[in-house]
Design a protein around this motif. Structure first.
Motif, mmCIF file in Angstrom:
data_model
loop_
_atom_site.group_PDB
_atom_site.id
_atom_site.type_symbol
_atom_site.label_atom_id
_atom_site.label_comp_id
_atom_site.label_asym_id
_atom_site.label_seq_id
_atom_site.Cartn_x
_atom_site.Cartn_y
_atom_site.Cartn_z
ATOM 1 N N LEU A 157 5.215 -5.906 -12.467
ATOM 2 C CA LEU A 157 4.128 -6.695 -12.714
ATOM 3 C C LEU A 157 4.573 -8.251 -12.418
ATOM 4 O O LEU A 157 3.932 -8.736 -11.816
ATOM 5 N N CYS A 158 5.575 -8.579 -12.957
ATOM 6 C CA CYS A 158 6.087 -9.999 -12.972
ATOM 7 C C CYS A 158 6.342 -10.113 -11.461
ATOM 8 O O CYS A 158 5.999 -11.210 -10.954
ATOM 9 N N ALA A 159 7.181 -9.336 -10.717
ATOM 10 C CA ALA A 159 7.620 -9.412 -9.415
ATOM 11 C C ALA A 159 6.440 -9.729 -8.435
ATOM 12 O O ALA A 159 6.172 -10.517 -7.772
ATOM 13 N N GLY A 207 0.899 -1.130 0.127
ATOM 14 C CA GLY A 207 0.087 -0.004 -0.085
ATOM 15 C C GLY A 207 0.900 1.366 -0.104
ATOM 16 O O GLY A 207 0.485 2.195 -0.623
ATOM 17 N N VAL A 208 1.859 1.202 0.713
ATOM 18 C CA VAL A 208 2.965 2.442 0.932
ATOM 19 C C VAL A 208 3.506 2.545 -0.451
ATOM 20 O O VAL A 208 3.674 3.870 -1.054
ATOM 21 N N PHE A 209 3.685 1.522 -1.127
ATOM 22 C CA PHE A 209 4.614 1.564 -2.449
ATOM 23 C C PHE A 209 3.549 2.179 -3.340
ATOM 24 O O PHE A 209 4.146 3.013 -4.163
ATOM 25 N N VAL A 210 2.513 1.655 -3.726
ATOM 26 C CA VAL A 210 1.588 2.272 -4.392
ATOM 27 C C VAL A 210 1.183 3.660 -4.088
ATOM 28 O O VAL A 210 1.227 4.495 -5.171
ATOM 29 N N LEU A 243 -3.915 -4.806 -4.784
ATOM 30 C CA LEU A 243 -2.777 -3.995 -5.051
ATOM 31 C C LEU A 243 -2.183 -4.473 -6.438
ATOM 32 O O LEU A 243 -1.683 -4.023 -7.114
ATOM 33 N N SER A 244 -2.168 -5.724 -6.539
ATOM 34 C CA SER A 244 -1.501 -6.400 -7.769
ATOM 35 C C SER A 244 -2.373 -5.795 -8.974
ATOM 36 O O SER A 244 -1.821 -5.474 -10.240
ATOM 37 N N LEU A 245 -3.725 -5.622 -8.963
ATOM 38 C CA LEU A 245 -4.369 -5.065 -10.075
ATOM 39 C C LEU A 245 -3.918 -3.722 -10.454
ATOM 40 O O LEU A 245 -4.058 -3.413 -11.741
ATOM 41 N N VAL A 246 -3.802 -3.016 -9.381
ATOM 42 C CA VAL A 246 -3.340 -1.494 -9.459
ATOM 43 C C VAL A 246 -2.014 -1.804 -10.562
ATOM 44 O O VAL A 246 -1.704 -0.743 -11.363
ATOM 45 N N VAL A 247 -1.086 -2.543 -10.185
ATOM 46 C CA VAL A 247 0.095 -2.501 -10.823
ATOM 47 C C VAL A 247 -0.112 -3.013 -12.170
ATOM 48 O O VAL A 247 0.499 -2.805 -13.177
#
Length: 495
Positions: A294-296, A258-261, A333-337
């Motif tokens: 995305l891959c990570a 969350g902080v990363f996004v 959060l993965s969907l955001v990336v």
């Protein structure tokens, strides 16, 4: 005390014995052997460039596997065979060799999963290799069938005479057909178009291809009769652990993501302005950075979910609710990336044009976004029994949609549009596309059109190698031939 590594070896052997039951009694019916031989002959005589030969060979393999042995095929078997042949039929309308190869692999995977009725991740991963592992058993299966037929009254004589009659028939038809063809040129042209010609340019390769397809047909036919229980090789259910042992790491990951996004919002959605306003940042780095993020995140999320689900006590209501919240947040959060990476790739393609790699990456990103949605849906009920097949099905659907898009044609269309806007075009790259791109490249003005199509040669195909893309390209080039004297140079490196 026995070490875990030593203890796991007997466990693996016991699991393998449960999966592959001993077989010393089953016999191969004559129909299975004849069908496999026929599929091998069809493949050796017709397979080559993408064409109608691919679905024809697939139909021969499917018909043998479904009709030559009992029990009767189920609706799942018929549906999987239909999907597999549909994937192979892509070779009838597209000339992109990479796309056709991906469809062949997908067709084999779908057929293997349905044939063996696997439902776990382990089963789905091992199913495509089951035919190769079954080959030693197939040898004994065929030998026992041949021995039984020979032991039957008149069995060996009957099958021997049948083979002799078939050989004599083929010899007579070939002899008299050649004589008639020499006597009448019109009949000769008809015969040459209707009868597959022998590929003398690579006879050894053709023979090996026929043997490969025949062996694969026998293997899948045997597996339908004696399927292994590959799901028995799946790891046993994990032992639940106290709530805090899995909740604390998941919560920490959620906070980190969350902080990363939040902090990287400008990077993720800054778009063209962010790229132009940041020193030492290019579109290439911008897109690649998003892709590897995305891959990570995808791999991390899948691993975390796989491990966490095995350790969560799904019988406890509080544990289930907390797991839905924490794991669902990871998927969201993965969907955001995913959205960010797609946005970055869109900017990259708009600036530098489309290629197979860039378009393929975008499709993979879209599919991974769909996988995260499936994970979210599975997490609502905390049940993932159908998830392996759903993920496989979504991948097949994405591949068919990709084929329907016509990737080479789409790439050519976008590059032609970009040329009309900017005057820049990479002729060298476009020459490497398949004939799927010819209708789009035909829109280019001369001499750019001739420079893009100057290396394209589309000879006539026999009926068993018909391909819609090559037929359309052949017609275009016949009506508007390429100018072989075109001067292929331009004001910049690309044109």
């Amino acid at each position: 005390m026995t070490t875990p590594a030593l203890a796991s070896a007997p466990a693996r052997r016991r699991a393998a014995s449960r999966a592959w039951r001993p077989d010393r009694t089953s016999v191969a019916p004559a129909a299975a052997v004849a069908g496999a031989a026929g599929a091998g002959v069809v493949a050796a005589a017709t397979l080559g460039a993408p064409s109608i030969a691919y679905p024809i060979t697939g139909l021969a393999v499917a018909a043998t596997a479904l009709a030559a042995v009992r029990p009767r095929p189920t609706r799942t078997h018929l549906l999987a065979a239909t999907v597999a042949v549909l994937l192979l039929a892509v070779a009838t309308v597209r000339d992109n060799g990479i796309l056709v190869a991906a469809c062949v692999v997908a067709a084999w995977t779908v057929a293997s999963v349905a044939l063996l009725d696997v439902r776990t991740w382990t089963g789905v991963a091992l199913a495509p290799t089951a035919a190769a592992r079954a080959l030693p058993r197939v040898g004994g299966w065929v030998r026992r069938g041949r021995a039984r037929r020979r032991a039957a009254p008149g069995g060996g004589t009957r099958y021997g005479r049948a083979a002799a009659v078939a050989a004599l028939t083929a010899l007579l038809v070939a002899l008299f057909g050649a004589l008639f063809a020499g006597a009448d040129p019109e009949f000769g042209r008809l015969l040459s178009g209707a009868v597959p010609t022998v590929r003398v340019d690579a006879p050894v390769g053709r023979i090996l291809l026929g043997l490969l397809i025949a062996g694969a047909t026998l293997a899948v036919t045997y597996l339908r009769r004696r399927p292994p229980r590959l799901d028995a090789l799946a790891p046993a259910a994990g032992r639940p652990v106290p709530r805090w042992e899995w909740a604390v790491p998941l919560a920490a990951l959620d906070v980190l993501f969350g902080v990363f996004v939040a902090v990287q919002a400008r990077v993720l959605f800054g778009g063209d302005g962010h790229v132009r306003g940041t020193a030492d940042l290019t579109y290439a780095n911008y897109a690649r950075q998003g892709f590897w993020q995305l891959c990570a995140v995808s791999v991390l999320t899948l691993i975390v979910i796989a491990v966490a689900v095995r350790r969560i006590d799904r019988r406890a209501a509080r544990d289930r609710m907390l797991a839905r919240l924490l794991l669902g947040a990871l998927c969201l959060l993965s969907l955001v990336v995913v959205a960010s990476a797609l946005h970055r790739m869109s900017l990259y393609q708009s600036a530098f044009g489309f290629t197979r790699l860039r378009l393929g990456v975008s499709v993979v990103e879209l599919w991974l976004g769909g996988v995260f949605l499936l994970l979210l849906l599975a997490g609502i009920r905390m049940r993932g029994g159908r998830l392996p097949r759903l993920v496989l099905g979504s991948g097949v659907a994405a591949l068919l949609a990709f084929a329907a898009l016509n990737p080479d044609g789409y790439i050519a269309e976008r590059n032609v549009d970009r040329y009309q806007r900017t005057g820049a075009i990479d002729i060298g790259y476009l020459r490497g596309l398949s004939t799927d791109a010819v209708p789009a490249l035909d829109r280019l003005p001369e001499p750019v059109r001739s420079c893009a199509l100057i290396g394209t040669s589309v000879p006539a195909d026999p009926w068993y190698q018909v391909n819609a893309a090559r037929s359309a390209a052949r017609q275009i080039l016949r009506e508007r031939p390429v100018d072989r004297n075109a001067v292929c140079a331009g004001p910049d490196a690309t044109w």
